[in-house]
Design a protein around this motif. Structure first.
Motif, PDB file in Angstrom:
ATOM      1  N   LYS A  47      -3.217 -15.707   3.099  1.00 25.18           N
ATOM      2  CA  LYS A  47      -1.756 -15.629   2.965  1.00 25.18           C
ATOM      3  C   LYS A  47      -1.360 -14.643   1.869  1.00 25.18           C
ATOM      4  O   LYS A  47      -0.476 -13.809   2.061  1.00 25.18           O
ATOM      5  CB  LYS A  47      -1.173 -17.009   2.647  1.00 25.18           C
ATOM      6  N   LEU A  48      -2.019 -14.746   0.719  1.00 17.76           N
ATOM      7  CA  LEU A  48      -1.695 -13.864  -0.406  1.00 17.76           C
ATOM      8  C   LEU A  48      -2.037 -12.408  -0.108  1.00 17.76           C
ATOM      9  O   LEU A  48      -1.255 -11.496  -0.403  1.00 17.76           O
ATOM     10  CB  LEU A  48      -2.434 -14.334  -1.660  1.00 17.76           C
ATOM     11  N   ILE A  49      -3.187 -12.189   0.481  1.00 17.93           N
ATOM     12  CA  ILE A  49      -3.612 -10.824   0.780  1.00 17.93           C
ATOM     13  C   ILE A  49      -2.724 -10.216   1.858  1.00 17.93           C
ATOM     14  O   ILE A  49      -2.354  -9.044   1.787  1.00 17.93           O
ATOM     15  CB  ILE A  49      -5.100 -10.797   1.187  1.00 17.93           C
ATOM     16  N   THR A  50      -2.337 -11.015   2.847  1.00 19.87           N
ATOM     17  CA  THR A  50      -1.436 -10.521   3.897  1.00 19.87           C
ATOM     18  C   THR A  50      -0.112 -10.078   3.297  1.00 19.87           C
ATOM     19  O   THR A  50       0.437  -9.047   3.681  1.00 19.87           O
ATOM     20  CB  THR A  50      -1.217 -11.612   4.971  1.00 19.87           C
ATOM     21  N   LYS A  51       0.397 -10.832   2.345  1.00 25.41           N
ATOM     22  CA  LYS A  51       1.650 -10.431   1.689  1.00 25.41           C
ATOM     23  C   LYS A  51       1.480  -9.096   0.969  1.00 25.41           C
ATOM     24  O   LYS A  51       2.341  -8.221   1.057  1.00 25.41           O
ATOM     25  CB  LYS A  51       2.131 -11.501   0.721  1.00 25.41           C
ATOM     26  N   GLU A  52       0.372  -8.943   0.271  1.00 25.52           N
ATOM     27  CA  GLU A  52       0.123  -7.678  -0.445  1.00 25.52           C
ATOM     28  C   GLU A  52       0.012  -6.504   0.534  1.00 25.52           C
ATOM     29  O   GLU A  52       0.554  -5.433   0.279  1.00 25.52           O
ATOM     30  CB  GLU A  52      -1.146  -7.782  -1.293  1.00 25.52           C
ATOM     31  N   ILE A  53      -0.676  -6.686   1.638  1.00 20.45           N
ATOM     32  CA  ILE A  53      -0.798  -5.613   2.627  1.00 20.45           C
ATOM     33  C   ILE A  53       0.567  -5.327   3.253  1.00 20.45           C
ATOM     34  O   ILE A  53       0.916  -4.174   3.506  1.00 20.45           O
ATOM     35  CB  ILE A  53      -1.859  -5.954   3.687  1.00 20.45           C
ATOM     36  N   SER A  54       1.373  -6.366   3.458  1.00 23.77           N
ATOM     37  CA  SER A  54       2.733  -6.181   3.985  1.00 23.77           C
ATOM     38  C   SER A  54       3.562  -5.312   3.049  1.00 23.77           C
ATOM     39  O   SER A  54       4.386  -4.512   3.500  1.00 23.77           O
ATOM     40  CB  SER A  54       3.430  -7.525   4.178  1.00 23.77           C
ATOM     41  N   ASP A  55       3.355  -5.460   1.741  1.00 19.44           N
ATOM     42  CA  ASP A  55       4.065  -4.624   0.776  1.00 19.44           C
ATOM     43  C   ASP A  55       3.621  -3.167   0.867  1.00 19.44           C
ATOM     44  O   ASP A  55       4.406  -2.253   0.632  1.00 19.44           O
ATOM     45  CB  ASP A  55       3.847  -5.149  -0.648  1.00 19.44           C
ATOM     46  N   ILE A  56       2.353  -2.941   1.191  1.00 17.38           N
ATOM     47  CA  ILE A  56       1.836  -1.585   1.322  1.00 17.38           C
ATOM     48  C   ILE A  56       2.345  -0.929   2.599  1.00 17.38           C
ATOM     49  O   ILE A  56       2.655   0.258   2.620  1.00 17.38           O
ATOM     50  CB  ILE A  56       0.290  -1.594   1.284  1.00 17.38           C
ATOM     51  N   PHE A  57       2.440  -1.696   3.675  1.00 15.30           N
ATOM     52  CA  PHE A  57       2.930  -1.210   4.967  1.00 15.30           C
ATOM     53  C   PHE A  57       4.189  -1.989   5.356  1.00 15.30           C
ATOM     54  O   PHE A  57       4.160  -2.816   6.266  1.00 15.30           O
ATOM     55  CB  PHE A  57       1.861  -1.380   6.056  1.00 15.30           C
ATOM     56  N   PRO A  58       5.314  -1.734   4.684  1.00 14.04           N
ATOM     57  CA  PRO A  58       6.509  -2.559   4.916  1.00 14.04           C
ATOM     58  C   PRO A  58       7.101  -2.436   6.321  1.00 14.04           C
ATOM     59  O   PRO A  58       7.815  -3.335   6.755  1.00 14.04           O
ATOM     60  CB  PRO A  58       7.493  -2.058   3.858  1.00 14.04           C
ATOM     61  N   ASN A  59       6.792  -1.379   7.038  1.00 14.53           N
ATOM     62  CA  ASN A  59       7.341  -1.196   8.386  1.00 14.53           C
ATOM     63  C   ASN A  59       6.408  -1.696   9.481  1.00 14.53           C
ATOM     64  O   ASN A  59       6.673  -1.479  10.659  1.00 14.53           O
ATOM     65  CB  ASN A  59       7.682   0.280   8.620  1.00 14.53           C
ATOM     66  N   THR A  60       5.329  -2.332   9.099  1.00 13.43           N
ATOM     67  CA  THR A  60       4.355  -2.830  10.067  1.00 13.43           C
ATOM     68  C   THR A  60       4.244  -4.338   9.925  1.00 13.43           C
ATOM     69  O   THR A  60       3.892  -4.845   8.867  1.00 13.43           O
ATOM     70  CB  THR A  60       2.973  -2.182   9.821  1.00 13.43           C
ATOM     71  N   LYS A  61       4.557  -5.044  10.982  1.00 14.81           N
ATOM     72  CA  LYS A  61       4.441  -6.506  10.985  1.00 14.81           C
ATOM     73  C   LYS A  61       3.054  -6.884  11.502  1.00 14.81           C
ATOM     74  O   LYS A  61       2.607  -6.370  12.519  1.00 14.81           O
ATOM     75  CB  LYS A  61       5.508  -7.147  11.878  1.00 14.81           C
ATOM     76  N   PRO A  62       2.381  -7.804  10.815  1.00 12.29           N
ATOM     77  CA  PRO A  62       1.034  -8.166  11.253  1.00 12.29           C
ATOM     78  C   PRO A  62       1.056  -9.029  12.513  1.00 12.29           C
ATOM     79  O   PRO A  62       1.984  -9.794  12.749  1.00 12.29           O
ATOM     80  CB  PRO A  62       0.475  -8.950  10.081  1.00 12.29           C
ATOM     81  N   THR A  63       0.026  -8.865  13.305  1.00 18.53           N
ATOM     82  CA  THR A  63      -0.255  -9.772  14.410  1.00 18.53           C
ATOM     83  C   THR A  63      -1.016 -10.938  13.812  1.00 18.53           C
ATOM     84  O   THR A  63      -2.007 -10.747  13.104  1.00 18.53           O
ATOM     85  CB  THR A  63      -1.134  -9.081  15.474  1.00 18.53           C
ATOM     86  N   LEU A 112      -7.106  -4.617  -5.566  1.00 17.85           N
ATOM     87  CA  LEU A 112      -7.212  -3.393  -6.349  1.00 17.85           C
ATOM     88  C   LEU A 112      -8.133  -2.388  -5.700  1.00 17.85           C
ATOM     89  O   LEU A 112      -8.093  -1.213  -6.021  1.00 17.85           O
ATOM     90  CB  LEU A 112      -7.670  -3.700  -7.775  1.00 17.85           C
ATOM     91  N   THR A 113      -8.951  -2.853  -4.779  1.00 20.74           N
ATOM     92  CA  THR A 113      -9.801  -1.927  -4.048  1.00 20.74           C
ATOM     93  C   THR A 113      -8.996  -1.196  -2.980  1.00 20.74           C
ATOM     94  O   THR A 113      -9.478  -0.259  -2.380  1.00 20.74           O
ATOM     95  CB  THR A 113     -10.982  -2.650  -3.392  1.00 20.74           C
ATOM     96  N   LEU A 114      -7.785  -1.641  -2.745  1.00 19.56           N
ATOM     97  CA  LEU A 114      -6.902  -0.984  -1.788  1.00 19.56           C
ATOM     98  C   LEU A 114      -5.876  -0.184  -2.583  1.00 19.56           C
ATOM     99  O   LEU A 114      -5.314  -0.672  -3.538  1.00 19.56           O
ATOM    100  CB  LEU A 114      -6.176  -2.017  -0.911  1.00 19.56           C
ATOM    101  N   SER A 115      -5.637   1.034  -2.192  1.00 21.35           N
ATOM    102  CA  SER A 115      -4.658   1.846  -2.891  1.00 21.35           C
ATOM    103  C   SER A 115      -3.263   1.321  -2.624  1.00 21.35           C
ATOM    104  O   SER A 115      -2.917   0.982  -1.500  1.00 21.35           O
ATOM    105  CB  SER A 115      -4.731   3.299  -2.407  1.00 21.35           C
ATOM    106  N   ALA A 116      -2.445   1.257  -3.662  1.00 20.05           N
ATOM    107  CA  ALA A 116      -1.057   0.818  -3.482  1.00 20.05           C
ATOM    108  C   ALA A 116      -0.282   1.882  -2.721  1.00 20.05           C
ATOM    109  O   ALA A 116      -0.422   3.074  -2.953  1.00 20.05           O
ATOM    110  CB  ALA A 116      -0.423   0.574  -4.850  1.00 20.05           C
ATOM    111  N   LYS A 117       0.526   1.442  -1.784  1.00 17.99           N
ATOM    112  CA  LYS A 117       1.379   2.326  -0.986  1.00 17.99           C
ATOM    113  C   LYS A 117       0.573   3.415  -0.290  1.00 17.99           C
ATOM    114  O   LYS A 117       0.860   4.595  -0.395  1.00 17.99           O
ATOM    115  CB  LYS A 117       2.490   2.943  -1.855  1.00 17.99           C
ATOM    116  N   ALA A 118      -0.452   3.015   0.419  1.00 12.20           N
ATOM    117  CA  ALA A 118      -1.306   3.957   1.142  1.00 12.20           C
ATOM    118  C   ALA A 118      -0.553   4.576   2.303  1.00 12.20           C
ATOM    119  O   ALA A 118       0.268   3.936   2.939  1.00 12.20           O
ATOM    120  CB  ALA A 118      -2.539   3.232   1.661  1.00 12.20           C
ATOM    121  N   ASP A 119      -0.813   5.856   2.560  1.00 11.45           N
ATOM    122  CA  ASP A 119      -0.206   6.546   3.689  1.00 11.45           C
ATOM    123  C   ASP A 119      -0.971   6.275   4.980  1.00 11.45           C
ATOM    124  O   ASP A 119      -0.401   6.233   6.051  1.00 11.45           O
ATOM    125  CB  ASP A 119      -0.165   8.058   3.443  1.00 11.45           C
TER     126      ASP A 119
END
Length: 188
Positions: free
Chosen positions: A111-127, A14-21
């Motif tokens: 794992k859970l946080i990575t999934k949430e960040i993936s939802d925010i940046f759907p076009n960016t795959k994590p290293t 929640l400290t991270l904005s959803a769908k951040a630009d």
């Protein structure tokens, strides 16, 4: 226990904005990249809080602990912020939130946080990097690199038994200049 874990992960995210630009839309404990430390501390307080972790002094950092009277940390036990050493406005280039956890709990949360960040940046795959040997233990992380060099990184640090530091989860937000400096100059 799963419910508690879910609440904690939501609290972290929640400290991270959803769908951040971009990374300036993210907050850790209400603090964002681009904010001035002068909004929180006087110049003298900043200078007195500077830590000397690095071999190169292009950037500086301060640690904010959960007993700080000026910034009331609600989620993390520690926040580390970075800024250009010669910037008279102390504009933030990096923010990390640190939560002390046992390493197994950290791996579950990453794992859970990575999934949430993936939802925010759907076009960016994590290293993904696992069990990288560092000076005092092992480091596992998932890093989201954005087009401009900025990044968001969620990591677990598993210190060896000879180190005084506790294992922890870290969520880091770095602008491209700060990340380049970390990679190329900070420790060399």
């Amino acid at each position: 226990m799963k419910k508690l874990l879910g609440i904690m992960v939501l609290g972290l995210l929640l400290t991270l904005s959803a769908k951040a630009d971009d990374i300036r839309d993210f907050e850790i404990e209400g603090i964002s990249i681009g904010d001035s430390l002068l909004d929180y501390y006087t110049k003298n307080e900043i200078v007195s809080k500077k830590v000397n972790y690095y071999k190169d002094n292009t950037f500086s950092s301060i640690n904010i602990y959960n007993d700080d009277l000026k910034i009331n940390l609600k989620i993390y036990e520690q926040v580390v912020v970075g800024f250009k050493s010669n910037d008279k406005n102390y504009t933030l280039a990096a923010i990390s939130g640190i939560l002390v956890l046992d390493i197994d709990d950290c791996f579950n949360r990453i794992k859970l946080i990575t999934k949430e960040i993936s939802d925010i940046f759907p076009n960016t795959k994590p290293t993904n990097k696992k069990n990288i040997q560092v000076t005092f233990g092992k480091h596992t992380y998932n890093k989201f690199e954005l087009n401009d060099g900025d990044n968001v990184k969620v990591s677990c640090v598993d210190y060896d038994s000879t180190n005084e530091y506790p294992d922890h989860l870290r969520i880091a937000i770095n602008n491209g200049d700060y990340q380049d400096w970390l990679n190329e100059k900070a420790y060399k």
